[in-house]
Scaffold this motif. Structure first.
Motif, PDB file in Angstrom:
ATOM      1  N   ALA A   1      92.760  47.427  42.770  1.00 25.87           N
ATOM      2  CA  ALA A   1      91.766  46.573  43.424  1.00 25.87           C
ATOM      3  C   ALA A   1      90.444  46.603  42.675  1.00 25.87           C
ATOM      4  O   ALA A   1      89.810  45.564  42.458  1.00 25.87           O
ATOM      5  N   ALA A   2      90.031  47.797  42.268  1.00 25.37           N
ATOM      6  CA  ALA A   2      88.739  47.939  41.599  1.00 25.37           C
ATOM      7  C   ALA A   2      88.728  47.321  40.214  1.00 25.37           C
ATOM      8  O   ALA A   2      87.722  46.739  39.793  1.00 25.37           O
ATOM      9  N   THR A   3      89.838  47.438  39.489  1.00 23.95           N
ATOM     10  CA  THR A   3      89.845  46.985  38.100  1.00 23.95           C
ATOM     11  C   THR A   3      90.308  45.548  37.928  1.00 23.95           C
ATOM     12  O   THR A   3      89.876  44.866  36.997  1.00 23.95           O
ATOM     13  N   SER A   4      91.166  45.067  38.812  1.00 21.79           N
ATOM     14  CA  SER A   4      91.750  43.732  38.633  1.00 21.79           C
ATOM     15  C   SER A   4      91.162  42.667  39.548  1.00 21.79           C
ATOM     16  O   SER A   4      91.239  41.476  39.226  1.00 21.79           O
ATOM     17  N   ILE A   5      90.587  43.073  40.678  1.00 25.92           N
ATOM     18  CA  ILE A   5      90.149  42.096  41.676  1.00 25.92           C
ATOM     19  C   ILE A   5      88.641  42.118  41.905  1.00 25.92           C
ATOM     20  O   ILE A   5      88.016  41.062  42.049  1.00 25.92           O
ATOM     21  N   GLU A   6      88.045  43.281  41.929  1.00 26.20           N
ATOM     22  CA  GLU A   6      86.673  43.394  42.431  1.00 26.20           C
ATOM     23  C   GLU A   6      85.665  42.547  41.647  1.00 26.20           C
ATOM     24  O   GLU A   6      84.863  41.823  42.240  1.00 26.20           O
ATOM     25  N   THR A   7      85.671  42.615  40.323  1.00 24.60           N
ATOM     26  CA  THR A   7      84.630  41.925  39.552  1.00 24.60           C
ATOM     27  C   THR A   7      84.680  40.406  39.738  1.00 24.60           C
ATOM     28  O   THR A   7      83.659  39.795  40.098  1.00 24.60           O
ATOM     29  N   PRO A   8      85.824  39.738  39.526  1.00 28.27           N
ATOM     30  CA  PRO A   8      85.814  38.281  39.745  1.00 28.27           C
ATOM     31  C   PRO A   8      85.618  37.897  41.208  1.00 28.27           C
ATOM     32  O   PRO A   8      84.988  36.868  41.504  1.00 28.27           O
ATOM     33  N   ALA A   9      86.127  38.702  42.138  1.00 26.78           N
ATOM     34  CA  ALA A   9      85.943  38.380  43.557  1.00 26.78           C
ATOM     35  C   ALA A   9      84.472  38.483  43.944  1.00 26.78           C
ATOM     36  O   ALA A   9      83.939  37.629  44.671  1.00 26.78           O
TER      37      ALA A   9
END
Length: 219
Positions: free
Chosen positions: A109-117
């Motif tokens: 979640a932190a590496t694949s989703i958080e930044t673009p979300a």
């Protein structure tokens, strides 16, 4: 005794949600982000991430922070996973394999989703979705999210929850990241199993209590 530093309008929402789920006694110290104050170092400033007393807890000056029996943790995912391991009962890992899976989903979640979300949330929050430039940036970040959300979709088509076929701290850590993309009008509709899972997470009384406390804080 557990002490949790940080306001609800921060990544402290993750451990605060879990502590509410577990009905664990703890001391909550509502440290606010210094950037939200006109002068965080003013003598009359609210306790914030630039306050000397808080910097003694976390020299990096970020929230949340967690103290328990001499242990100090300053990363929200680590805090939530630690609480789950030590106090979580069925919300925590029941085996080494489950512990590894909870860590994996949280890091995913932190590496694949958080930044673009988060980028989508910021653009929409600033009204950028009404401009061509903002819409183009949103489209780029939506595309970045489709691959990780497709992975979640494949898992959740056959499982109600992320680990062990029950609600756990992995769902909290991941749901609080996926939430950042909820403001996009159509993205989650592309992934109905993810959307249904997020609704299950956010329908829990502990989430609703956490969210009510968040809404009660100054924006």
């Amino acid at each position: 005794m557990i002490t949790l530093y940080g306001v609800y309008r921060s990544r402290a929402s993750r451990p605060l949600w879990l502590l509410t789920e577990l009905d664990l006694p703890f001391t909550h110290v509502p440290v606010i982000q210094g950037y939200r104050l006109p002068d965080p170092k003013a003598p009359d400033a609210a306790l914030n991430t630039a306050s000397a007393s808080y910097l003694a807890v976390n020299p990096q000056g970020q929230i949340p922070a967690y103290e328990e029996d001499g242990l100090v943790l300053t990363e929200s995912l680590a805090i939530t996973l630690h609480i789950a391991r030590c106090h979580g009962g069925p919300l925590g890992p029941q085996s080494n394999a489950e512990s590894a899976l909870m860590e994996q989903w949280s890091l995913f979640a932190a590496t694949s989703i958080e930044t673009p979300a988060l980028e989508i949330q910021y653009i929409i929050g600033d009204g950028g979705d009404k401009t061509p430039e903002g819409q183009a940036s949103i489209a780029v970040n939506v595309e970045k999210l489709r691959r990780p959300l497709a992975r979640m979709q494949a898992h959740l088509e056959h499982n109600q929850w992320l680990v062990g076929d029950r609600f756990t701290a992995a769902d909290i850590n991941t749901a609080e990241v996926v939430r950042y993309a909820q403001g996009h009008p159509t993205l989650l509709a592309e992934f109905p199993a993810v959307n249904a899972w997020l609704d299950r997470c956010q329908s829990r009384p502990a989430f609703k209590a956490m969210w009510a406390a968040r809404l009660a804080e100054p924006a």
